[in-house]
Design a protein around this motif. Structure first.
Motif, PDB file in Angstrom:
ATOM      1  N   LEU A  59      19.896  10.827  10.315  1.00 37.79           N
ATOM      2  CA  LEU A  59      20.929  11.175  11.536  1.00 37.79           C
ATOM      3  C   LEU A  59      21.455  10.160  12.666  1.00 37.79           C
ATOM      4  O   LEU A  59      21.874  10.374  13.485  1.00 37.79           O
ATOM      5  N   ALA A  60      21.271   8.980  12.100  1.00 37.02           N
ATOM      6  CA  ALA A  60      21.703   7.824  13.049  1.00 37.02           C
ATOM      7  C   ALA A  60      21.195   7.877  14.412  1.00 37.02           C
ATOM      8  O   ALA A  60      22.128   7.901  15.322  1.00 37.02           O
ATOM      9  N   SER A  61      19.891   7.901  14.652  1.00 36.28           N
ATOM     10  CA  SER A  61      19.284   8.031  16.151  1.00 36.28           C
ATOM     11  C   SER A  61      19.882   9.224  16.630  1.00 36.28           C
ATOM     12  O   SER A  61      19.989   8.979  18.019  1.00 36.28           O
ATOM     13  N   GLY A  62      20.423  10.113  16.047  1.00 37.39           N
ATOM     14  CA  GLY A  62      20.907  11.535  16.774  1.00 37.39           C
ATOM     15  C   GLY A  62      22.396  11.448  16.689  1.00 37.39           C
ATOM     16  O   GLY A  62      22.989  12.589  17.186  1.00 37.39           O
ATOM     17  N   PHE A  63      23.237  10.388  16.340  1.00 36.90           N
ATOM     18  CA  PHE A  63      24.603  10.513  16.554  1.00 36.90           C
ATOM     19  C   PHE A  63      25.237  11.444  15.645  1.00 36.90           C
ATOM     20  O   PHE A  63      26.059  12.236  15.972  1.00 36.90           O
ATOM     21  N   LEU A  64      24.623  11.672  14.441  1.00 36.12           N
ATOM     22  CA  LEU A  64      25.299  12.774  13.606  1.00 36.12           C
ATOM     23  C   LEU A  64      24.806  14.232  13.766  1.00 36.12           C
ATOM     24  O   LEU A  64      24.887  15.167  13.035  1.00 36.12           O
ATOM     25  N   THR A  65      24.213  14.502  14.955  1.00 37.31           N
ATOM     26  CA  THR A  65      23.859  15.780  15.510  1.00 37.31           C
ATOM     27  C   THR A  65      24.745  16.566  15.949  1.00 37.31           C
ATOM     28  O   THR A  65      24.943  17.862  16.082  1.00 37.31           O
ATOM     29  N   VAL A  75      25.226  11.598  27.511  1.00 36.30           N
ATOM     30  CA  VAL A  75      24.261  12.218  26.838  1.00 36.30           C
ATOM     31  C   VAL A  75      22.926  11.550  27.277  1.00 36.30           C
ATOM     32  O   VAL A  75      22.791  10.325  27.073  1.00 36.30           O
ATOM     33  N   ALA A  76      22.166  12.333  27.974  1.00 35.39           N
ATOM     34  CA  ALA A  76      20.725  11.955  28.300  1.00 35.39           C
ATOM     35  C   ALA A  76      19.888  11.890  27.322  1.00 35.39           C
ATOM     36  O   ALA A  76      19.442  12.873  26.778  1.00 35.39           O
ATOM     37  N   SER A  77      19.427  10.614  26.663  1.00 34.36           N
ATOM     38  CA  SER A  77      18.596  10.675  25.577  1.00 34.36           C
ATOM     39  C   SER A  77      18.121   9.241  25.310  1.00 34.36           C
ATOM     40  O   SER A  77      18.855   8.227  25.867  1.00 34.36           O
ATOM     41  N   PRO A 126      14.991  12.871   3.249  1.00 38.36           N
ATOM     42  CA  PRO A 126      14.856  12.511   4.590  1.00 38.36           C
ATOM     43  C   PRO A 126      13.971  12.307   5.558  1.00 38.36           C
ATOM     44  O   PRO A 126      13.360  13.399   5.601  1.00 38.36           O
ATOM     45  N   ILE A 127      13.404  11.252   6.175  1.00 36.66           N
ATOM     46  CA  ILE A 127      12.536  11.538   7.324  1.00 36.66           C
ATOM     47  C   ILE A 127      13.406  11.926   8.389  1.00 36.66           C
ATOM     48  O   ILE A 127      14.285  11.427   9.023  1.00 36.66           O
ATOM     49  N   VAL A 128      12.921  13.084   9.112  1.00 40.87           N
ATOM     50  CA  VAL A 128      13.768  13.646  10.135  1.00 40.87           C
ATOM     51  C   VAL A 128      12.721  13.452  11.440  1.00 40.87           C
ATOM     52  O   VAL A 128      11.619  13.433  11.250  1.00 40.87           O
ATOM     53  N   GLY A 129      13.514  13.334  12.404  1.00 43.82           N
ATOM     54  CA  GLY A 129      12.572  12.988  13.770  1.00 43.82           C
ATOM     55  C   GLY A 129      12.923  14.130  14.812  1.00 43.82           C
ATOM     56  O   GLY A 129      13.479  13.752  15.843  1.00 43.82           O
ATOM     57  N   ALA A 130      12.827  15.238  14.701  1.00 44.08           N
ATOM     58  CA  ALA A 130      12.921  16.244  15.590  1.00 44.08           C
ATOM     59  C   ALA A 130      11.789  16.192  16.566  1.00 44.08           C
ATOM     60  O   ALA A 130      10.741  15.974  16.566  1.00 44.08           O
ATOM     61  N   ASN A 131      12.537  16.009  17.942  1.00 48.32           N
ATOM     62  CA  ASN A 131      11.571  16.113  19.139  1.00 48.32           C
ATOM     63  C   ASN A 131      11.395  17.449  19.894  1.00 48.32           C
ATOM     64  O   ASN A 131      10.671  17.229  20.897  1.00 48.32           O
ATOM     65  N   SER A 132      11.790  18.368  19.274  1.00 49.89           N
ATOM     66  CA  SER A 132      11.421  19.659  19.668  1.00 49.89           C
ATOM     67  C   SER A 132      11.747  20.683  18.802  1.00 49.89           C
ATOM     68  O   SER A 132      12.320  20.648  17.765  1.00 49.89           O
ATOM     69  N   PRO A 133      11.343  21.940  19.134  1.00 52.25           N
ATOM     70  CA  PRO A 133      11.474  23.223  18.133  1.00 52.25           C
ATOM     71  C   PRO A 133      13.097  23.353  17.864  1.00 52.25           C
ATOM     72  O   PRO A 133      13.589  23.623  17.010  1.00 52.25           O
ATOM     73  N   ALA A 134      13.708  23.012  18.971  1.00 54.95           N
ATOM     74  CA  ALA A 134      15.184  23.506  18.830  1.00 54.95           C
ATOM     75  C   ALA A 134      16.104  22.438  17.945  1.00 54.95           C
ATOM     76  O   ALA A 134      16.814  22.857  17.087  1.00 54.95           O
ATOM     77  N   GLN A 135      15.554  21.132  17.833  1.00 55.90           N
ATOM     78  CA  GLN A 135      16.087  20.101  17.122  1.00 55.90           C
ATOM     79  C   GLN A 135      15.689  20.587  15.903  1.00 55.90           C
ATOM     80  O   GLN A 135      16.385  20.211  14.764  1.00 55.90           O
ATOM     81  N   LEU A 136      14.459  20.925  15.522  1.00 55.46           N
ATOM     82  CA  LEU A 136      13.959  21.203  14.018  1.00 55.46           C
ATOM     83  C   LEU A 136      14.769  22.241  13.660  1.00 55.46           C
ATOM     84  O   LEU A 136      15.139  22.251  12.458  1.00 55.46           O
TER      85      LEU A 136
END
Length: 172
Positions: A59-65, A75-77, A126-136
């Motif tokens: 997800l390119a460090s969140g860019f593709l989200t 964006v605060a990230s 792919p390896i995903v990196g969700a930081n919260s249930p909402a991201q997952l």
């Protein structure tokens, strides 16, 4: 991770001989906005030798989200600095294509980017990196999302600059 094709070929050749284990998987950096490194030689070797591919940063460090917008609010990230390299005309074009496909499916952009990843030859997961249930929750729909050939082609075409030129386009 991060083997150049020639070194990876040497590792493959050495595996399975003299009691050495054979390479079973590769963990490359790969996404719609980071394609060349994997697709320029490593992908073919993985397919030829039946090596599982488990890409990181799909997800390119969140860019593709889809949370970033050209000219949009900041964006605060913690990963914003890592995504800035994609804030180019080419990067925004890819994100626009992802959003268009997502809208057609009523799906989050993250799921589309991951579904594209899952449709790639040799990619196991792919390896995903969700930081919260909402991201997952935004990523899980990728498992059931079947992109059409036309949608895959549109995403491939939008991301061609990242296959040809790599993943950084300063000055554009």
């Amino acid at each position: 991770s991060n083997y150049p094709p020639d070194r990876f070929a040497e590792a493959i050749a050495a595996g399975g001989t003299d009691g050495r284990p054979r390479i079973a998987s590769l963990q490359p950096h790969h996404s719609l906005v980071h394609r060349r490194e994997f697709e320029d030689g490593l992908q073919a070797s993985c397919l030829e030798h039946n090596i599982a591919v488990i890409p990181y940063s799909p997800l390119a460090s969140g860019f593709l989200t889809g949370k970033y917008s050209k000219g949009g609010p900041k964006v605060a990230s913690g990963r914003t600095n890592a995504t800035k390299r994609y804030f180019t005309d080419d990067g925004w074009a890819v994100l626009d294509a992802v959003r268009e496909v997502a809208a057609a499916h009523g799906s989050p952009p993250a799921a589309v980017a991951l579904a594209w990843q899952l449709a790639q030859p040799a990619v196991t997961a792919p390896i995903v990196g969700a930081n919260s249930p909402a991201q997952l929750a935004e990523q899980l729909p990728a498992l059931d999302l079947e992109l059409t050939a036309a949608e895959l082609r549109a995403l491939d075409e939008a991301s061609q600059p990242f296959l040809i030129d790599g993943d950084s386009h300063p000055g554009r």
